[in-house]
Design a protein around this motif. Structure first.
Motif, short mmCIF file in Angstrom:
data_model
loop_
_atom_site.label_atom_id
_atom_site.label_comp_id
_atom_site.label_asym_id
_atom_site.label_seq_id
_atom_site.Cartn_x
_atom_site.Cartn_y
_atom_site.Cartn_z
N ALA A 174 0.65 -1.28 0.36
CA ALA A 174 0.41 0.20 -0.21
C ALA A 174 0.81 1.23 -0.29
O ALA A 174 1.75 1.33 0.85
CB ALA A 174 -0.35 0.10 1.25
N THR A 175 0.62 2.29 -0.92
CA THR A 175 1.27 3.64 -0.67
C THR A 175 -0.10 4.86 -0.99
O THR A 175 -0.39 4.26 -1.41
CB THR A 175 2.64 3.92 -2.32
OG1 THR A 175 1.38 3.83 -3.22
CG2 THR A 175 3.57 2.01 -2.39
N GLU A 176 0.75 5.78 -0.52
CA GLU A 176 0.01 6.99 -0.18
C GLU A 176 -0.10 7.81 -2.07
O GLU A 176 1.07 7.51 -2.45
CB GLU A 176 -0.02 8.07 0.17
CG GLU A 176 -0.93 9.26 0.51
CD GLU A 176 -0.11 9.92 1.57
OE1 GLU A 176 0.22 10.83 1.96
OE2 GLU A 176 -0.64 9.57 2.88
N ARG A 177 -0.77 7.71 -2.31
CA ARG A 177 -0.69 8.08 -4.32
C ARG A 177 -0.72 9.57 -4.38
O ARG A 177 -1.25 9.93 -3.11
CB ARG A 177 -1.99 8.12 -4.65
CG ARG A 177 -3.56 8.59 -4.55
CD ARG A 177 -3.80 7.97 -6.38
NE ARG A 177 -5.70 8.64 -5.81
CZ ARG A 177 -5.93 10.33 -6.35
NH1 ARG A 177 -5.55 10.26 -6.18
NH2 ARG A 177 -7.28 10.21 -5.60
N GLY A 178 0.02 9.89 -4.79
CA GLY A 178 -0.20 11.72 -5.03
C GLY A 178 -1.43 12.17 -5.71
O GLY A 178 -2.09 11.38 -6.22
N VAL A 179 -1.45 13.53 -6.16
CA VAL A 179 -2.47 14.06 -6.23
C VAL A 179 -2.94 13.69 -8.15
O VAL A 179 -1.87 13.79 -8.83
CB VAL A 179 -3.14 15.81 -6.16
CG1 VAL A 179 -2.34 15.91 -4.84
CG2 VAL A 179 -1.25 16.40 -7.05
N GLN A 180 -4.52 14.08 -7.77
CA GLN A 180 -4.88 14.12 -9.36
C GLN A 180 -5.86 15.18 -10.03
O GLN A 180 -6.92 14.49 -9.90
CB GLN A 180 -5.11 12.49 -10.20
CG GLN A 180 -4.20 11.45 -9.63
CD GLN A 180 -4.95 10.03 -9.99
OE1 GLN A 180 -4.28 8.67 -9.49
NE2 GLN A 180 -6.44 9.78 -9.36
N TRP A 181 -5.23 16.17 -10.31
CA TRP A 181 -5.16 17.57 -10.81
C TRP A 181 -5.53 17.89 -12.07
O TRP A 181 -4.37 17.15 -13.22
CB TRP A 181 -4.35 18.70 -10.05
CG TRP A 181 -4.73 18.38 -8.15
CD1 TRP A 181 -5.25 17.08 -7.51
CD2 TRP A 181 -4.23 19.38 -7.23
NE1 TRP A 181 -5.12 17.73 -6.28
CE2 TRP A 181 -4.53 19.02 -5.96
CE3 TRP A 181 -2.97 20.43 -7.66
CZ2 TRP A 181 -4.06 19.71 -5.21
CZ3 TRP A 181 -2.41 20.66 -6.39
CH2 TRP A 181 -2.84 19.88 -5.06
N VAL A 182 -6.37 18.89 -12.29
CA VAL A 182 -6.95 18.91 -13.66
C VAL A 182 -6.62 20.66 -13.87
O VAL A 182 -6.88 21.40 -13.33
CB VAL A 182 -8.09 18.73 -13.99
CG1 VAL A 182 -8.51 19.18 -15.99
CG2 VAL A 182 -7.93 16.61 -14.54
N LEU A 183 -6.07 21.41 -14.76
CA LEU A 183 -6.25 22.17 -15.04
C LEU A 183 -6.90 22.76 -16.01
O LEU A 183 -6.37 22.58 -17.26
CB LEU A 183 -4.52 22.83 -14.76
CG LEU A 183 -3.43 22.76 -14.31
CD1 LEU A 183 -2.09 23.31 -14.08
CD2 LEU A 183 -4.05 22.91 -12.12
N ILE A 184 -8.08 23.82 -16.05
CA ILE A 184 -8.11 24.09 -17.08
C ILE A 184 -8.56 26.22 -17.11
O ILE A 184 -7.70 26.60 -15.92
CB ILE A 184 -9.99 23.63 -16.74
CG1 ILE A 184 -10.47 24.27 -15.82
CG2 ILE A 184 -9.84 22.59 -17.11
CD1 ILE A 184 -11.95 24.48 -16.23
#
Length: 263
Positions: free
Chosen positions: A61-71
């Motif tokens: 188990a690992t802590e995932r990074g952000v999954q961000w969208v820029l518009i």
């Protein structure tokens, strides 16, 4: 990216084909200042999503990074801020425009479809766009990437819906600015290129087209409490500091700067 997302990625092309509309033009991009609004953006919820553990290939188990969208509005130069956020948060910057340009290579299986669309002044089909994106995300997963900053898509409500079928999105940062700022940016770009064409007419047309498409995308993400509106103004340095404040990332930036000084 979580292993659980892989079925979404593998189904992406089929989903895109089912829902396909013509792809609207990709925006450029940039950033400062903003009172963000609680009805659009739930900070705690967005950060809880990005802090969820994921299962790695070896079962750990690992802590995932952000999954961000820029518009955001055309001409705001969002791309530069996507690069800086990518480095700060240690997640890859995925530019949709770059993915498309990389396929303008005769050796690519998609070259003919993309080249024909470009040469005929048409839009690249959405099934092609989402096939490229899903492949990039899956390649990143198997390459050990964990999270992303996505730039250049979605441009329409249907694209936002397809994107939700492909992967999980924690937060959508929507870059806004004044008409004066956009016009000045356009004039500076034309002066740099040595082009004397009518900037004002072209700029107003692009903004009008973008505004028509953007409202439905903004509404879609605001209902999910994932939309953060960010007002661009001031110098690039001011803009960056303002963006960090809006995203609650000043402590990470300070830590990174401190580490560089002591390295």
């Amino acid at each position: 990216m979580a292993m659980a997302c892989l079925p979404k990625l593998r189904a992406a092309t089929a989903v895109a084909s089912t829902l396909a509309n013509p792809l609207r033009s990709f925006g450029s991009a940039a950033a400062l200042e903003l009172p963000y609004y609680d009805e659009y953006y739930d900070y705690e919820q967005a950060h809880r999503r990005s802090a969820q553990p994921t299962i790695d290939v070896d079962g750990s188990a690992t802590e995932r990074g952000v999954q961000w969208v820029l518009i955001g509005e055309p001409g705001v130069k969002r791309h530069a801020f996507a690069e800086r956020l990518s480095k700060l948060l240690e997640v890859p910057h995925i530019s949709m425009g770059t993915l498309v340009r990389q396929e303008l290579n005769p050796r690519s299986s998609l070259y003919k479809q993309i080249a024909n669309a470009v040469n005929e002044g048409k839009l690249v089909p959405e099934d092609v766009i989402f096939a490229l994106l899903s492949k990039r995300l899956e390649d990143g997963y198997y390459g050990g990437e964990n999270g992303f900053i996505l730039d250049g898509i979605p441009r329409t409500r249907i694209q936002a819906e397809i994107l939700d079928q492909i992967t999980d999105i924690d937060l959508v940062v929507n870059f806004k600015c004044t008409e004066e700022f956009l016009l000045k940016s356009s004039e500076n770009e034309v002066l740099h290129m040595g082009n004397s064409k009518d900037v004002g007419t072209s700029w107003k047309k692009n903004v009008h087209v973008y505004s028509e498409q953007a409202k439905s995308v903004e509404d879609y993400y605001s209902r999910q409490k994932k939309l953060l509106n960010f007002r661009v103004s001031g110098t690039p340095a001011d803009a960056w500091q303002g963006l960090l404040a809006a995203l609650h990332l000043q402590h990470i930036n300070a830590l990174t700067s401190s580490q560089k000084l002591t390295a």
